[in-house]
Design an enzyme around this catalytic site. Structure first.
Site, PDB file in Angstrom:
ATOM      1  N   CYS A  13       0.840  -1.200   0.000  1.00 26.50           N
ATOM      2  CA  CYS A  13       0.000   0.000   0.000  1.00 26.50           C
ATOM      3  C   CYS A  13       0.880   1.257   0.000  1.00 26.50           C
ATOM      4  O   CYS A  13       2.091   1.185   0.221  1.00 26.50           O
ATOM      5  CB  CYS A  13      -0.958  -0.023   1.188  1.00 26.50           C
ATOM      6  SG  CYS A  13      -0.245   0.595   2.707  1.00 26.50           S
ATOM      7  N   CYS A  16       2.920   1.725   3.290  1.00 26.06           N
ATOM      8  CA  CYS A  16       4.007   0.742   3.443  1.00 26.06           C
ATOM      9  C   CYS A  16       5.162   1.118   2.529  1.00 26.06           C
ATOM     10  O   CYS A  16       6.337   1.073   2.927  1.00 26.06           O
ATOM     11  CB  CYS A  16       3.513  -0.666   3.091  1.00 26.06           C
ATOM     12  SG  CYS A  16       2.558  -1.464   4.397  1.00 26.06           S
ATOM     13  N   ASP A  39       1.089  15.163   5.229  1.00 20.44           N
ATOM     14  CA  ASP A  39       0.021  14.740   4.309  1.00 20.44           C
ATOM     15  C   ASP A  39       0.190  15.504   2.991  1.00 20.44           C
ATOM     16  O   ASP A  39       0.378  16.731   2.992  1.00 20.44           O
ATOM     17  CB  ASP A  39      -1.346  15.050   4.922  1.00 20.44           C
ATOM     18  CG  ASP A  39      -2.493  14.478   4.097  1.00 20.44           C
ATOM     19  OD1 ASP A  39      -3.242  13.654   4.642  1.00 20.44           O
ATOM     20  OD2 ASP A  39      -2.637  14.849   2.913  1.00 20.44           O
ATOM     21  N   HIS A  55       2.031  -2.656   8.681  1.00 16.88           N
ATOM     22  CA  HIS A  55       0.745  -2.516   8.005  1.00 16.88           C
ATOM     23  C   HIS A  55      -0.368  -3.066   8.886  1.00 16.88           C
ATOM     24  O   HIS A  55      -0.346  -4.216   9.297  1.00 16.88           O
ATOM     25  CB  HIS A  55       0.717  -3.237   6.657  1.00 16.88           C
ATOM     26  CG  HIS A  55      -0.610  -3.056   5.978  1.00 16.88           C
ATOM     27  ND1 HIS A  55      -0.830  -2.047   5.055  1.00 16.88           N
ATOM     28  CD2 HIS A  55      -1.796  -3.690   6.143  1.00 16.88           C
ATOM     29  CE1 HIS A  55      -2.102  -2.091   4.680  1.00 16.88           C
ATOM     30  NE2 HIS A  55      -2.706  -3.084   5.321  1.00 16.88           N
ATOM     31  N   GLY A 101     -14.846   7.063   5.815  1.00 17.02           N
ATOM     32  CA  GLY A 101     -14.079   8.143   5.187  1.00 17.02           C
ATOM     33  C   GLY A 101     -12.621   7.805   4.948  1.00 17.02           C
ATOM     34  O   GLY A 101     -11.841   8.680   4.572  1.00 17.02           O
ATOM     35  N   THR A 103      -9.479   6.540   2.984  1.00 25.01           N
ATOM     36  CA  THR A 103      -9.109   6.343   1.577  1.00 25.01           C
ATOM     37  C   THR A 103      -7.828   5.523   1.430  1.00 25.01           C
ATOM     38  O   THR A 103      -7.650   4.861   0.423  1.00 25.01           O
ATOM     39  CB  THR A 103      -8.931   7.687   0.844  1.00 25.01           C
ATOM     40  OG1 THR A 103      -7.929   8.455   1.498  1.00 25.01           O
ATOM     41  CG2 THR A 103     -10.230   8.466   0.814  1.00 25.01           C
ATOM     42  N   HIS A 106      -4.326   1.782   5.390  1.00 22.44           N
ATOM     43  CA  HIS A 106      -3.195   1.513   6.287  1.00 22.44           C
ATOM     44  C   HIS A 106      -3.407   2.498   7.424  1.00 22.44           C
ATOM     45  O   HIS A 106      -3.481   3.720   7.187  1.00 22.44           O
ATOM     46  CB  HIS A 106      -1.872   1.756   5.539  1.00 22.44           C
ATOM     47  CG  HIS A 106      -0.635   1.601   6.371  1.00 22.44           C
ATOM     48  ND1 HIS A 106       0.475   0.906   5.937  1.00 22.44           N
ATOM     49  CD2 HIS A 106      -0.312   2.079   7.610  1.00 22.44           C
ATOM     50  CE1 HIS A 106       1.416   0.955   6.860  1.00 22.44           C
ATOM     51  NE2 HIS A 106       0.960   1.671   7.891  1.00 22.44           N
ATOM     52  N   HIS A 108      -3.840   5.253   9.993  1.00 24.00           N
ATOM     53  CA  HIS A 108      -3.188   6.557  10.158  1.00 24.00           C
ATOM     54  C   HIS A 108      -4.140   7.501  10.869  1.00 24.00           C
ATOM     55  O   HIS A 108      -5.359   7.343  10.807  1.00 24.00           O
ATOM     56  CB  HIS A 108      -2.775   7.154   8.813  1.00 24.00           C
ATOM     57  CG  HIS A 108      -3.915   7.306   7.856  1.00 24.00           C
ATOM     58  ND1 HIS A 108      -4.391   6.272   7.104  1.00 24.00           N
ATOM     59  CD2 HIS A 108      -4.696   8.371   7.555  1.00 24.00           C
ATOM     60  CE1 HIS A 108      -5.404   6.682   6.372  1.00 24.00           C
ATOM     61  NE2 HIS A 108      -5.610   7.959   6.631  1.00 24.00           N
ATOM     62  N   HIS A 110      -4.802  11.721  11.348  1.00 25.44           N
ATOM     63  CA  HIS A 110      -4.482  13.081  10.897  1.00 25.44           C
ATOM     64  C   HIS A 110      -4.275  13.975  12.114  1.00 25.44           C
ATOM     65  O   HIS A 110      -5.048  13.916  13.074  1.00 25.44           O
ATOM     66  CB  HIS A 110      -5.649  13.686  10.097  1.00 25.44           C
ATOM     67  CG  HIS A 110      -5.968  12.960   8.834  1.00 25.44           C
ATOM     68  ND1 HIS A 110      -5.609  13.437   7.598  1.00 25.44           N
ATOM     69  CD2 HIS A 110      -6.610  11.780   8.607  1.00 25.44           C
ATOM     70  CE1 HIS A 110      -6.033  12.607   6.657  1.00 25.44           C
ATOM     71  NE2 HIS A 110      -6.644  11.596   7.241  1.00 25.44           N
TER      72      HIS A 110
HETATM   73  P1  5GP Z   1      -7.871   9.184   4.805  1.00 21.81           P
HETATM   74  O1  5GP Z   1      -8.846   9.753   3.821  1.00 21.81           O
HETATM   75  O2  5GP Z   1      -7.625   7.716   4.542  1.00 21.81           O
HETATM   76  O3  5GP Z   1      -8.200   9.483   6.231  1.00 21.81           O
HETATM   77  O4  5GP Z   1      -6.513   9.972   4.539  1.00 21.81           O
HETATM   78  C1  5GP Z   1      -5.591   9.624   3.568  1.00 21.81           C
HETATM   79  C2  5GP Z   1      -4.639  10.780   3.415  1.00 21.81           C
HETATM   80  O5  5GP Z   1      -3.469  10.319   2.760  1.00 21.81           O
HETATM   81  C3  5GP Z   1      -5.183  11.930   2.565  1.00 21.81           C
HETATM   82  O6  5GP Z   1      -5.307  13.108   3.367  1.00 21.81           O
HETATM   83  C4  5GP Z   1      -4.157  12.098   1.445  1.00 21.81           C
HETATM   84  O7  5GP Z   1      -3.855  13.449   1.152  1.00 21.81           O
HETATM   85  C5  5GP Z   1      -2.955  11.359   2.000  1.00 21.81           C
HETATM   86  N1  5GP Z   1      -2.131  10.737   0.977  1.00 21.81           N
HETATM   87  C6  5GP Z   1      -2.566   9.938  -0.026  1.00 21.81           C
HETATM   88  N2  5GP Z   1      -1.520   9.533  -0.780  1.00 21.81           N
HETATM   89  C7  5GP Z   1      -0.407  10.077  -0.225  1.00 21.81           C
HETATM   90  C8  5GP Z   1       0.980  10.014  -0.559  1.00 21.81           C
HETATM   91  O8  5GP Z   1       1.415   9.379  -1.516  1.00 21.81           O
HETATM   92  N3  5GP Z   1       1.835  10.705   0.249  1.00 21.81           N
HETATM   93  C9  5GP Z   1       1.394  11.429   1.315  1.00 21.81           C
HETATM   94  N4  5GP Z   1       2.309  12.074   2.033  1.00 21.81           N
HETATM   95  N5  5GP Z   1       0.085  11.513   1.662  1.00 21.81           N
HETATM   96  C10 5GP Z   1      -0.800  10.836   0.896  1.00 21.81           C
HETATM   97 ZN    ZN Z   2       0.470  -0.600   4.405  1.00 24.54          ZN
END
Ligand code: 5GP
Ligand code: ZN
Length: 154
Positions: A13, A16, A39, A55, A101, A103, A106, A108, A110
């Site tokens: 992913c 990872c 981010d 992961h 929500g 995306t 893995h 994480h 914010h």
């Molecule tokens: P989620 O919507 O899963 O809570 O947050 C995923 C976050 O990952 C999004 O805010 C998006 O901007 C961030 N993100 C997605 N792809 C990448 C990447 O390749 N590098 C970094 N640094 N952030 C990413």
């Molecule tokens: Zn992962």
């Protein structure tokens, strides 16, 4: 529901690959259990993601040690963000499942510095079902808490 969901398998992913330095990122902090990086979307300057090094798809797959480490790292990042990007407020957001929500599948969290009228919205439709329903919900959860814990990976 989000339009894009990264459904890559464990180890392949985005996060990872980012932790393995296979894709570039701006890393802020690393320890045995967590990795924190900027981010890519920067909702506000100083927007950081705290992810597990291992992961895990989501919160339900964390060990207790990982869960504690993630909150500790998030707090340290929050303290640093207050110095580097002073803000009136700060929001921690952690999404699980596409319906929640999430995306990137893995785990994480914010860490987002917040300012007045910064455009971030989370609609929160209150139901207020009343004391009897609350007591019933609490009973259900207390019964679930009393069940044997899921096998720990600690
Ligand atoms: P989620 O919507 O899963 O809570 O947050 C995923 C976050 O990952 C999004 O805010 C998006 O901007 C961030 N993100 C997605 N792809 C990448 C990447 O390749 N590098 C970094 N640094 N952030 C990413
Ligand atoms: Zn992962």
């Amino acid at each position: 529901m989000p339009h894009f969901v990264d459904t890559s398998p464990a180890g392949e992913c985005i996060f990872c690959r980012l932790a393995a330095r296979e894709i570039p990122s701006a890393i802020v902090h690393e320890d045995d259990l967590t990795i924190a990086f900027m981010d890519i979307g920067q909702v506000n300057p100083g927007h950081v993601l705290v992810a597990t090094r291992r992961h895990a798809d989501n919160l339900l797959e964390l060990t207790d040690a990982e869960a504690a480490a993630v909150m500790q790292t998030a707090r340290h990042i929050a303290l640093a963000a207050q110095k580097a990007f002073p803000s009136a407020g700060l929001t921690l957001l952690q999404a699980n499942g596409a319906e929640g929500g999430q995306t990137v599948r893995h785990f994480h969290m914010h860490v987002v510095p917040r300012h007045a009228n910064d455009g971030i919205e989370l609609t929160w439709p209150r139901k207020e079902p009343g004391a009897a329903v609350l007591a019933d919900y609490a009973l259900k959860l207390k019964s679930a808490l009393a069940l044997p814990p899921a096998p720990s990976k600690d």
